[in-house]
Design an enzyme around this catalytic site. Structure first.
Site, PDB file in Angstrom:
ATOM      1  N   GLY A   1      44.520  39.931  29.132  1.00  0.00           N
ATOM      2  CA  GLY A   1      43.204  40.763  28.504  1.00  0.00           C
ATOM      3  C   GLY A   1      41.949  40.220  29.279  1.00  0.00           C
ATOM      4  O   GLY A   1      42.623  39.980  31.145  1.00  0.00           O
ATOM      5  N   ARG A   2      40.571  40.357  28.828  1.00  0.00           N
ATOM      6  CA  ARG A   2      39.738  39.902  29.888  1.00  0.00           C
ATOM      7  C   ARG A   2      39.765  39.172  29.653  1.00  0.00           C
ATOM      8  O   ARG A   2      38.525  38.654  30.519  1.00  0.00           O
ATOM      9  CB  ARG A   2      38.688  41.185  29.564  1.00  0.00           C
ATOM     10  CG  ARG A   2      38.980  42.416  29.236  1.00  0.00           C
ATOM     11  CD  ARG A   2      37.305  43.269  29.395  1.00  0.00           C
ATOM     12  NE  ARG A   2      37.314  43.843  27.814  1.00  0.00           N
ATOM     13  CZ  ARG A   2      36.030  43.011  26.561  1.00  0.00           C
ATOM     14  NH1 ARG A   2      35.629  42.654  28.099  1.00  0.00           N
ATOM     15  NH2 ARG A   2      36.468  43.692  25.881  1.00  0.00           N
TER      16      ARG A   2
ATOM     17  N   GLU B   1      39.781  37.497  33.554  1.00  0.00           N
ATOM     18  CA  GLU B   1      37.602  37.483  34.241  1.00  0.00           C
ATOM     19  C   GLU B   1      37.025  36.889  34.905  1.00  0.00           C
ATOM     20  O   GLU B   1      36.060  36.134  35.461  1.00  0.00           O
ATOM     21  CB  GLU B   1      38.087  38.967  34.522  1.00  0.00           C
ATOM     22  CG  GLU B   1      37.241  39.456  33.017  1.00  0.00           C
ATOM     23  CD  GLU B   1      36.314  40.759  33.049  1.00  0.00           C
ATOM     24  OE1 GLU B   1      37.725  41.519  34.179  1.00  0.00           O
ATOM     25  OE2 GLU B   1      35.438  41.090  32.839  1.00  0.00           O
TER      26      GLU B   1
ATOM     27  N   CYS C   1      50.522  39.439  32.195  1.00  0.00           N
ATOM     28  CA  CYS C   1      49.273  40.519  32.780  1.00  0.00           C
ATOM     29  C   CYS C   1      47.736  40.173  33.497  1.00  0.00           C
ATOM     30  O   CYS C   1      47.848  39.973  34.669  1.00  0.00           O
ATOM     31  CB  CYS C   1      48.442  41.118  31.242  1.00  0.00           C
ATOM     32  SG  CYS C   1      48.014  41.913  31.206  1.00  0.00           S
ATOM     33  N   HIS C   2      47.063  39.571  33.397  1.00  0.00           N
ATOM     34  CA  HIS C   2      45.633  39.617  33.866  1.00  0.00           C
ATOM     35  C   HIS C   2      45.559  38.135  34.183  1.00  0.00           C
ATOM     36  O   HIS C   2      45.392  37.570  34.675  1.00  0.00           O
ATOM     37  CB  HIS C   2      44.729  40.475  33.216  1.00  0.00           C
ATOM     38  CG  HIS C   2      43.973  41.138  32.919  1.00  0.00           C
ATOM     39  ND1 HIS C   2      44.812  42.219  32.877  1.00  0.00           N
ATOM     40  CD2 HIS C   2      43.135  42.197  34.236  1.00  0.00           C
ATOM     41  CE1 HIS C   2      44.998  43.674  33.083  1.00  0.00           C
ATOM     42  NE2 HIS C   2      43.349  43.576  34.008  1.00  0.00           N
TER      43      HIS C   2
ATOM     44  N   TYR D   1      50.041  43.224  35.619  1.00  0.00           N
ATOM     45  CA  TYR D   1      49.340  43.541  35.472  1.00  0.00           C
ATOM     46  C   TYR D   1      49.173  44.349  37.208  1.00  0.00           C
ATOM     47  O   TYR D   1      48.802  43.291  38.490  1.00  0.00           O
ATOM     48  CB  TYR D   1      48.184  43.575  34.778  1.00  0.00           C
ATOM     49  CG  TYR D   1      48.076  45.153  34.487  1.00  0.00           C
ATOM     50  CD1 TYR D   1      48.344  45.728  33.609  1.00  0.00           C
ATOM     51  CD2 TYR D   1      47.046  45.757  35.539  1.00  0.00           C
ATOM     52  CE1 TYR D   1      48.400  47.652  32.941  1.00  0.00           C
ATOM     53  CE2 TYR D   1      46.292  47.152  34.558  1.00  0.00           C
ATOM     54  CZ  TYR D   1      47.143  48.707  33.589  1.00  0.00           C
ATOM     55  OH  TYR D   1      46.933  49.210  33.418  1.00  0.00           O
TER      56      TYR D   1
END
Length: 193
Positions: free
Chosen positions: A89-90, A93, A119-120, A139
């Protein structure tokens, strides 16, 4: 091998499936999962996002469920945990900007404890210097970050996972069955029929 104590690092706009499914699956097989977010305490929530693949050049994003944390970030002592999970997800980051997050991740990498990232999630591993010399996936947009962090990028289908020693990675939530099965194998978890 008995129950393991697993730390799950999350943040606001973590991918809904990638936090909910592993959290519930690992509890289901008898492990203790402590889900934490920097700056938040047990009982507080993080927002989640649903990422989907709908034919656009990148994933779409929609609001997901709220996810309730069951442990407080400030109480975490990495040495007390057997394994680490980093959903995508975000959240990755920005949680990777937190020095304490990087210190925690570094502990798991140096101690060669099982780490699962999807993923992330590998953004956090890259920032912590935990990918050097490791074969992994993520990802697809993270390929440059993985390679710049010294990781060896492995191209796999979206429903597959990669294992390199203690590290289990996957590109996105369609890989949950393989990613979680491989993580359970690395943990030494035996499931009786």
């Amino acid at each position: 091998m008995g129950s393991k104590k697993i730390l799950m690092l999350v943040g606001d706009y973590v991918e809904d499936y990638e936090v909910m499914v592993p959290f519930q699956a690992l509890l289901m097989v008898g492990h203790a999962v402590h889900a934490v977010c920097p700056g938040k305490k047990a009982g507080e929530r993080v927002r989640t996002a649903v990422h989907d693949f709908e034919g656009d050049q990148t994933y779409s994003e929609k609001p997901g469920h709220n996810f309730t944390l069951n442990a407080s970030f400030d109480d975490i002592k990495a040495a007390e945990f057997d394994a680490l999970v980093i959903p995508g997800g975000r959240a990755p980051e920005y949680i990777r900007l937190n020095p304490e997050v990087l210190e925690i991740v570094g502990h798991f990498a140096r101690a060669n404890k099982p780490i699962a990232a999807i993923c992330h999630g590998p953004q956090v591993l890259a920032a912590a210097g935990a990918l050097a010399g490791k074969a992994c996936t993520a990802y697809p947009a993270l390929k440059p970050e993985v390679e710049n962090a010294g990781g060896r990028w492995v191209e796999v289908e979206v429903d597959q996972a990669v294992v390199d020693g203690n590290l289990v990675t996957a590109p996105a939530w369609p890989a949950h069955p393989e990613w979680l099965a491989k993580f359970l194998h690395v943990l030494g978890t035996k499931i009786e029929p």
